[in-house]
Design a protein around this motif. Structure first.
Motif, mmCIF file in Angstrom:
data_model
loop_
_atom_site.group_PDB
_atom_site.id
_atom_site.type_symbol
_atom_site.label_atom_id
_atom_site.label_comp_id
_atom_site.label_asym_id
_atom_site.label_seq_id
_atom_site.Cartn_x
_atom_site.Cartn_y
_atom_site.Cartn_z
ATOM 1 N N LEU A 1 -4.896 -4.649 -0.793
ATOM 2 C CA LEU A 1 -4.370 -3.455 -0.684
ATOM 3 C C LEU A 1 -5.373 -2.595 0.061
ATOM 4 N N GLY A 2 -6.870 -2.695 0.200
ATOM 5 C CA GLY A 2 -8.012 -2.125 1.447
ATOM 6 C C GLY A 2 -7.863 -0.353 0.294
ATOM 7 N N GLU A 3 -7.917 0.761 0.993
ATOM 8 C CA GLU A 3 -8.329 1.591 0.486
ATOM 9 C C GLU A 3 -7.416 2.329 -0.522
ATOM 10 N N ASN A 4 -6.496 2.171 -1.381
ATOM 11 C CA ASN A 4 -4.855 1.993 -1.739
ATOM 12 C C ASN A 4 -5.381 0.886 -2.984
ATOM 13 N N ALA A 5 -6.600 0.480 -3.392
ATOM 14 C CA ALA A 5 -6.309 0.189 -3.970
ATOM 15 C C ALA A 5 -7.104 0.774 -5.250
ATOM 16 N N ASP A 6 -6.167 0.333 -6.441
ATOM 17 C CA ASP A 6 -6.538 1.295 -7.888
ATOM 18 C C ASP A 6 -7.747 0.942 -8.556
ATOM 19 N N GLN B 1 0.691 -0.956 -0.040
ATOM 20 C CA GLN B 1 0.092 -0.085 0.006
ATOM 21 C C GLN B 1 1.016 1.750 0.177
ATOM 22 N N LEU B 2 1.567 1.471 0.885
ATOM 23 C CA LEU B 2 3.042 2.183 0.702
ATOM 24 C C LEU B 2 3.404 2.724 -0.426
#
Lengths: 113, 456
Positions: free
Chosen positions: B373-378, A95-96
């Protein structure tokens, strides 16, 4: 220009009780200086806001061109009580690496073919 | 100049011991430091022990030693393992039984005294609040639900067991790196207040404690992971240590994986909080002075560890029952795979409400889209996915609700949106455990440490 961290750095994450922790590593010294400037507690807090994480802590380590990042209260109380697929926070590093920062376009890693 | 070579054993309960063979056969190691316990593992072992009082240890130690001991004995290699878990004596009996069946001889030392579950009241009476290390919350709220409570012991009992002639040192909960620091302190006669040497031993133990992660496994990166050679035969790391604590970090010849500046520094910071004060029972390490010199050819020189005095208090990690998790899953193929998962989640939520169930928390994830990836999924391709799986989990105090939740899902196969897959049965309720980290004065724990030696 905007550069995603995965293009210039590598990272691993893990868990300790309710904390997720990340090591972020520059491939070279020039990139490390950029990471140190751009990857701030404020940026990290915003990037991981959706995890409901508590305070973010950050330590630079010049000797190994690395940033140590800790996301407190990020794992729903810890791996054994988390409802998430990624209960161990192994993908917090991935994620980072999706974070974008301002970086010069002539970083060594970006010039590699 | 004397050097000691220590090789990594397992990195968790369930890890493979196959690569350890190469370290013994051609890695020149004198010790294998094998870490079977993660924070979570004691919870698993506690469930085993509830079913069978003779269980509660990491069972993989038995087949591991049964396979490797003849080779280890031939090469004079000793094993240090924390596979004792919650029942080091039980582990010793199982290993001794296996050895006797084969007619093998060994001196096994068993280190115990880390378990403090039965001593909570005694410790509190002695003035230890045992409050939560991070939140400061009092222990009373979880006391009755506690399943295990173990202090992290240091390297001293391990070194003492070796001094008493042990070939195999079997412990319960000890600091992972103590499995390496123990034999180093024993071999070199390091003084326990020689903080820089203690710090060097801790550094090496930390680099070894996750097996393949110290030699190129799980190399977190985009693209670079694919350049790690021969994963199928990845060799576990080896530290060749000098008396001053400096070391050559490497892996056995002819194995896959990679030992380099990049792979080692990933492991150095793994599961570390403040890198300038990495606390262990034996020393507090400052990682900021370490030097890694990559010589190429899977060889990195490590030096410069600096340490400060060991803490006055030991860490305890306790686990307590904390409700139940219900899980349901269903997969859909194109077209509108994601939309069908979303619709199914909505249907399930309705059914939960109509049944009057009130979970404390509901978690909705889309496998193939955002479950890792949660909220960081594209979201760019979210609506064009070839396939997507809905995974829903709930938290509840009621075990029947957690069981019932999973049973809501199969019905969707005939009465929900089309093109389903993954109808592979219903997942039963899973018990959730809270982790309670706390501190205790070391004398109160250390007075109860016991080292038993058994010749078999």
């Amino acid at each position: 220009m905007k550069v995603a961290l995965w293009k210039i750095a590598h990272a691993r994450s893990g868990d300790k009780a309710d904390r997720a922790d990340i090591g972020l590593f520059a491939y070279d010294a020039a990139t490390y200086a950029v990471l140190k400037r751009e990857v701030t507690v404020a940026r990290l807090t915003q990037h991981f806001a959706a995890m409901g994480a508590g305070p973010v802590e950050l330590w630079p380590l010049d000797n190994i061109l690395a940033l140590k990042i800790v996301l407190n209260a990020a794992l729903q109380g810890g791996a054994a009580r988390s409802l998430r697929m990624d209960n161990l926070g192994k993908n917090v590093a991935a994620q980072l690496l999706r974070m974008e920062i301002e970086a010069p376009q002539d970083l060594p890693r970006l010039l590699l073919k | 100049m004397k050097t000691i070579r220590i090789g990594a054993g397992l990195g968790f309960y369930g890890d493979s011991w196959r690569p350890v063979r190469a370290s013994i056969e051609r890695g020149g190691v004198q010790y294998i430091a094998s870490d079977h316990l993660s924070e979570l593992t004691l919870a698993i072992l506690q469930k085993d022990r509830q079913k069978d009082p003779a269980a509660g240890y990491a069972r993989d130690a038995v087949p591991m030693l049964a396979e490797l001991w003849p080779l280890a004995a031939k090469h004079g290699v000793k094993f240090i393992l924390n596979a004792g878990g919650l029942n080091p004596q039980g582990a010793r009996e199982a290993i001794a039984r296996a050895f006797r069946d084969k007619g093998w001889k060994a001196t096994i030392a068993t280190v115990s005294g880390d378990s403090v579950l039965e001593r909570i009241d005694e410790l509190r009476a002695a003035g230890e609040p045992l409050a939560h290390m991070d939140s400061g919350e009092g222990i009373a709220s979880v006391r009755e639900r506690m399943l295990f409570a173990n202090a992290y012991l240091g390297a001293q009992p391990i070194a003492e067991a070796l001094a008493r002639g042990a070939d195999i040192v079997l412990t319960g909960r000890v600091a992972d790196a103590a499995l390496t620091l123990g034999p180093l302190a024993h071999e070199f006669g390091w003084k326990w207040d020689d903080w820089n040497r203690m710090a060097a031993g801790l550094t090496l133990g930390h680099l070894l404690e996750c097996s393949g992660q110290g030699s190129g496994g799980n190399f977190g990166s985009a693209g670079e992971w694919a350049k790690v050679p021969d994963y199928a035969h990845l060799g576990y790391p080896i530290a060749e240590v000098s008396e001053d604590g400096s070391a050559l970090f490497t892996k056995p010849p002819g194995t896959g994986g990679r030992v380099s500046f990049d792979t080692i520094r990933q492991q150095l910071l793994y599961e570390v909080h403040n890198p300038h004060a990495y606390v262990s029972p034996d020393v507090v390490l400052d990682m900021g002075t370490l030097r890694f010199d990559d010589e190429g050819g899977d060889r990195v020189r490590i030096s410069g560890a600096s340490g400060a005095a060991r803490p006055a208090r030991l860490k305890i990690v306790a686990g307590y029952q904390d409700g139940w998790m219900g899980t349901g899953m269903i997969g859909f193929a194109w077209p509108e795979a994601y939309a069908k998962c979303e619709k199914s989640a909505e249907i399930i939520q309705t059914l939960v409400q109509e049944r009057g169930w009130t979970p404390e928390e509901t978690n909705v994830e889309y496998i193939g889209y955002n479950s890792l990836l949660g909220e960081n999924a594209d979201p760019t391709y979210r609506d064009q996915l070839n396939e997507c799986f809905l995974r829903m989990t709930i938290r509840t105090k009621d075990r029947r609700v957690a069981d019932g939740f999973g049973r809501l899902f199969p019905w969707l196969g005939l009465s929900g949106p089309p093109y389903v897959g993954s109808m592979k049965g219903v997942q039963p309720a899973k018990e959730l455990l809270g982790i309670w980290p706390t501190l205790v004065s070391r004398e109160l724990v250390e007075k109860s440490i016991s080292i038993e030696i058994e010749n078999i």
